[in-house]
Every structure is written in structure tokens, then in C-alpha cells.
Design an enzyme around this catalytic site. Structure first.
Site, PDB file in Angstrom:
ATOM      1  N   LYS A 123       5.284   9.018   8.665  1.00  0.00           N
ATOM      2  CA  LYS A 123       5.011   7.938  10.092  1.00  0.00           C
ATOM      3  C   LYS A 123       5.803   8.942  11.188  1.00  0.00           C
ATOM      4  CE  LYS A 123       2.547   4.324   8.261  1.00  0.00           C
ATOM      5  NZ  LYS A 123       1.575   4.123   8.745  1.00  0.00           N
ATOM      6  N   ASP A 157       9.367   3.095  -0.626  1.00  0.00           N
ATOM      7  CA  ASP A 157       8.519   3.374  -0.814  1.00  0.00           C
ATOM      8  C   ASP A 157       9.333   3.386   1.269  1.00  0.00           C
ATOM      9  OD1 ASP A 157       6.473   3.928   1.514  1.00  0.00           O
ATOM     10  OD2 ASP A 157       4.233   3.491   0.279  1.00  0.00           O
ATOM     11  N   TYR A 214       1.253  -1.237   0.088  1.00  0.00           N
ATOM     12  CA  TYR A 214      -0.159  -0.117  -0.205  1.00  0.00           C
ATOM     13  C   TYR A 214       1.153   1.215   0.282  1.00  0.00           C
ATOM     14  CZ  TYR A 214      -3.264   3.389   1.799  1.00  0.00           C
ATOM     15  OH  TYR A 214      -3.791   4.375   1.930  1.00  0.00           O
TER      16      TYR A 214
HETATM   17  N1  PLP Z   1       3.011   4.210   2.303  1.00  0.00           N
HETATM   18  C1  PLP Z   1       3.261   2.967   2.972  1.00  0.00           C
HETATM   19  C2  PLP Z   1       4.111   1.730   3.194  1.00  0.00           C
HETATM   20  C3  PLP Z   1       2.099   3.060   4.084  1.00  0.00           C
HETATM   21  O1  PLP Z   1       1.849   2.155   5.126  1.00  0.00           O
HETATM   22  C4  PLP Z   1       1.030   4.563   3.713  1.00  0.00           C
HETATM   23  C5  PLP Z   1       0.067   4.093   5.402  1.00  0.00           C
HETATM   24  O2  PLP Z   1       0.221   3.761   6.327  1.00  0.00           O
HETATM   25  C6  PLP Z   1       0.858   5.247   3.126  1.00  0.00           C
HETATM   26  C7  PLP Z   1       2.091   5.278   1.828  1.00  0.00           C
HETATM   27  C8  PLP Z   1       0.341   6.603   3.126  1.00  0.00           C
HETATM   28  O3  PLP Z   1       0.469   6.882   4.302  1.00  0.00           O
HETATM   29  P1  PLP Z   1      -0.504   8.440   4.449  1.00  0.00           P
HETATM   30  O4  PLP Z   1      -1.700   7.343   5.548  1.00  0.00           O
HETATM   31  O5  PLP Z   1       0.271   9.079   5.552  1.00  0.00           O
HETATM   32  O6  PLP Z   1      -1.178   9.110   3.782  1.00  0.00           O
END
Ligand code: PLP
Length: 429
Positions: A268, A240, A145
Site C-alpha cells: 500500500k 503485517d 487478512y
Molecule cells: N495484508 C494486509 C493487512 C492487507 O490489508 C492486505 C490487502 O488489503 C494484504 C496483506 C494483501 O496485500 P495485496 O492486496 O497488495 O496483495
């Protein structure tokens, strides 16, 4: 039974005001059933709900709370920043400070841009990759994700060579067709795709340790192989690290596995509980972003002084000697205990742990990709979730979310969790 009547009351009202009563879907407990708990406060390793029940927390606000909730140094930094003004819409020195820290800690980073969420970070990194290569297609992996941008809310067609399909109404098929989805940990599939479409692929984006279908580490050679494929075909490798950054090691997965992505996305932990995301990497790429270059991306609140202050305070504490050894030991103690509790009850589970992040599946495993993860017994997970809550342990409300430990989880907290798990596992047989 714990009293949840006030939570219930607040959620009943919330559902009249907000879709599903929440501002982010996973909070609604849909995957496990039951009513979400409304949280009144959080401190250290614990959260307290509006009915006064206290829980040991392994969600950690979905990752940011690696120091524990309401860390006094972070609170002091935010308070001091707030007294000087909450937003300027102009440069401020804390942006330099956090940028210096992030660049120093993350091996592949030469320049960085702050945004407000992980979604913004990945969305912007994709635009940069497409703008820099002049190519439209992107490659992602099933079960990873990356936030909710159009190009990333896409599921695989039937077969890797087919076009991606929208994974949500509202995502145009014309966008989705440029997202090619592969099985995680399958380098052969990635090679085959690059042989066929290498000249059209702008980038490969992945979670270098997956935390959005439980916890799945990369198999040996997978990350290295993707690095080589991207180099051979002129594509950009994007890690990511929204979840893994400052979590699986101080320098993220790129330090832990010694791979240099071209671009990295953060979220995060980088904001210490305030809304911060970032993307960064090679200076020649980053300098293609406006105003240095032609690729546009902006943000009214980006680099917000309160958010920068929280990030600086958090990363400084994480960079102290011995912190990641301690987090690793805490995670080991917990996961070893969960394994023992399951074995004692005769319940098959398959666990994974990397740094301060972990997961387990109600199945034998091995779990290497999304298809494997989906074989888990989600019914059993639902019962586990409800029973652990009842014993005062707050675990993620889905089989497919990673768990997180923090510096505030001391041995006594872990042992109390394991004691609860031993009792609960027996009821699941
Ligand atoms: N990338 C990863 C690996 C994530 O776990 C998340 C959210 O859980 C995101 C991107 C998206 O981040 P946000 O919820 O701050 O938009």
C-alpha cells in the site's frame, strides 16, 4: 438520483470479460449490493466516475493514497523515472534509496526485500519464518487478512487446538492444517496454544491494528504478550503492516506501540499507488533469503524503477514535520463528526481511529475481535453505503473494511462529509 448509466454499461461488458467484472473481489460491491462505480479519474481527496459524478473518497485505493490521489510530486517522480526506462531487471539506485528510507523510518528493520504486492510480502515472510526455524505451523488471528496465499486463506477449526481449514476451494487441507487461528486480542488463548504446540510454531503473524474487519486496535498488553511468547518459544513475530505501515504513524504500528517484531510486511503506502510490497526485519533472518542464503524468493518486476520512484516521493513527503499530527487531527474531526451524527439520529455506532485510519460499526460495541465485529448490522451498513454514495461520499463497500483519510482531506472536505452523514444517519433510524 445520480446517473450511473455509463458505469452500468461498462460493468455489464466487464462481467463478460473478467470474473465478476473485476480484478479484485471487494470492488464488486457484493457486500453492500448495487453496481460498482467505474472510475475515470482521481485527484486529491476526490474521485470522478465515468458518468461525471464526483465523490469525496475514504477508500484511498485501499490505503496507498495517503497524500491524496495524483499527488503532483509523485506524478513528477514517476514521469522522470519512466523517461529513463520502465524496467531493467538489474539493480538500480532507486532501490537503495527506498530501502534506506524504509529502514530509517521503521524501527525494527535492518534489511528489506522489495516485492510487488502485500500478498507476496506476507507469503515470503512466512517462507522465511518456516525456513529459519525449521518448523511448519503458523499462528494467525481470526479476522486478520494477510493476502491470498494458501497458508493464509485458512479459517479456524472448531477450537483453537484443532487444525485450520481451507477458506477457499483450491487451498489444500494439507497446507491449511499448519495454520492455527486464534481470536484477536486474546492473549490467554495464545498462551494456551503455545503451551501445547510451542515447539512446532514457526511464527505468529498479525495486523498490529486490524483493518480487515473494520478497525480494531490491540488491547493493552496484547502485542507485548505476543512478543514475549515468541521469544520464550523461539518463534518469529511477524507484523503485517501492509495497511498500518506509514499509516498509523510514520514508523507504523511498531513505532506507535513500541514493539519490535522480527519481520514486518509492507504494501500500500510504501508504493505510493504503484504496485510495491516489501518484507524486512532482522538482518540475520533476511540474510537467509536467496542469494545471500538458501531460502528462495524472486520477482521479475521487483524493485521496479517507477514503483520505487513513487514510493520514495511518498515517504519523503510523509516524513516532513507535522504530517502525522495533521492526519491525526483530520481523522479525529471526521470520527468525532460521525459519532455526533449517529448520536443525533439515535443510531448506535462503535468507532475506532488510529493515526490516519478509522472504522465504525453499526452496533454498541465494544469490538475486540472478529466475533464482535460480525455482530454489526450489515443491512444498515448497506443502506448507509448507498445513501452516502448518493450524497457524493465514497466509503468502502463493506462494514468490515477500514476507512482512510489523506493529506488532501481538508477541513471543508471533512465538514461536507459530516453534513452528508447527519442527513443519512437520520434516514437509517
Ligand atoms: N495484508 C494486509 C493487512 C492487507 O490489508 C492486505 C490487502 O488489503 C494484504 C496483506 C494483501 O496485500 P495485496 O492486496 O497488495 O496483495
Amino acid at each position: 438520483m445520480l446517473d450511473h448509466s455509463r458505469s452500468q454499461e461498462i460493468m455489464d461488458r466487464a462481467r463478460q470479460l473478467m470474473p465478476g467484472g473485476v480484478n479484485s473481489p471487494v470492488r464488486a460491491f457484493k457486500a453492500v449490493g448495487g453496481n460498482p462505480l467505474v472510475i475515470a479519474s482521481a485527484s486529491g481527496a476526490r474521485m470522478t466516475d465515468v458518468d461525471g459524478n464526483s465523490y469525496i473518497d475514504y477508500v484511498g485505493t485501499w490505503g496507498p493514497a495517503i497524500l491524496g490521489h495524483a499527488d503532483p510530486d509523485v506524478i513528477a517522480a514517476i514521469t522522470a523515472a519512466a523517461q529513463q526506462g520502465t524496467s531493467f531487471g538489474a539493480p538500480s539506485v532507486r532501490e537503495n534509496e527506498l530501502a534506506e528510507l524504509v529502514i530509517e523510518l521503521m524501527p525494527s528493520l535492518e534489511k528489506v526485500r522489495f516485492v510487488n504486492s502485500g500478498t507476496e510480502a506476507t507469503m515470503s515472510a512466512l517462507r522465511l519464518a518456516r525456513g529459519a526455524t525449521g518448523r511448519d505451523d503458523i499462528v494467525k488471528f481470526d479476522g486478520c487478512y494477510h493476502g491470498h496465499a494458501d497458508s493464509l486463506l485458512v479459517k479456524a477449526g472448531s477450537g483453537v487446538e484443532t487444525l485450520g481449514l481451507p477458506d477457499s476451494p483450491g487451498v489444500p487441507a494439507d497446507f491449511a492444517k499448519h495454520t492455527l487461528t486464534l481470536p484477536y486480542n486474546d492473549l490467554a488463548a495464545a498462551k494456551a496454544l503455545f503451551e501445547q504446540k510451542g515447539k512446532e510454531i514457526a511464527c505468529v503473524i498479525l495486523e498490529p491494528v486490524v483493518g480487515n474487519m473494520g478497525c480494531i486496535p490491540p488491547v493493552e498488553g496484547f502485542l507485548e504478550g505476543l512478543r514475549e511468547l515468541c521469544d520464550a518459544h523461539g518463534a518469529i513475530l511477524i507484523f503485517d503492516e501492509v495497511m498500518t505501515g506509514f499509516r498509523v504513524a510514520l514508523g507504523g504500528a511498531q513505532a506507535r506501540f513500541d514493539i519490535r517484531p522480527d519481520l514486518t510486511c509492507f504494501g500500500k503506502v510504501i508504493g505510493g499507488g504503484l504496485p510495491v510490497g516489501a518484507y524486512g526485519g532482522r538482518a540475520d533472518l533476511m540474510d537467509q533469503m536467496a542469494p545471500a542464503g538458501p531460502i528462495y524468493q524472486a520477482g521479475t518486476l521487483s524493485g521496479n524503477p517507477l514503483a520505487m520512484a513513487a514510493g520514495i516521493a511518498t515517504l519523503k513527503k510523509l516524513a516532513e514535520p507535522g504530517v502525522f499530527e495533521r492526519l491525526g487531527k483530520t481523522c479525529d474531526r471526521l470520527v468525532d463528526g460521525l459519532e455526533a451524527a449517529a448520536a443525533e439520529a439515535g443510531i448506535p455506532i462503535c468507532t475506532a481511529r488510529v493515526g490516519a485510519m478509522f472504522g465504525f460499526y453499526f452496533q454498541e460495541g465494544p469490538v475486540l475481535n472478529g466475533d464482535d465485529a460480525r455482530k454489526s448490522d450489515t443491512g444498515r451498513f448497506g443502506k448507509w453505503h448507498a445513501a452516502m454514495l448518493e450524497k457524493g461520499v465514497y466509503v468502502a463497500p463493506s462494514q468490515f473494511e477500514a476507512g482512510f483519510v489523506s493529506l488532501a482531506h481538508d477541513d471543508a472536505t471533512i465538514d461536507a462529509t459530516i453534513a452528508a452523514a447527519r442527513e443519512v444517519m437520520k434516514t437509517l433510524a
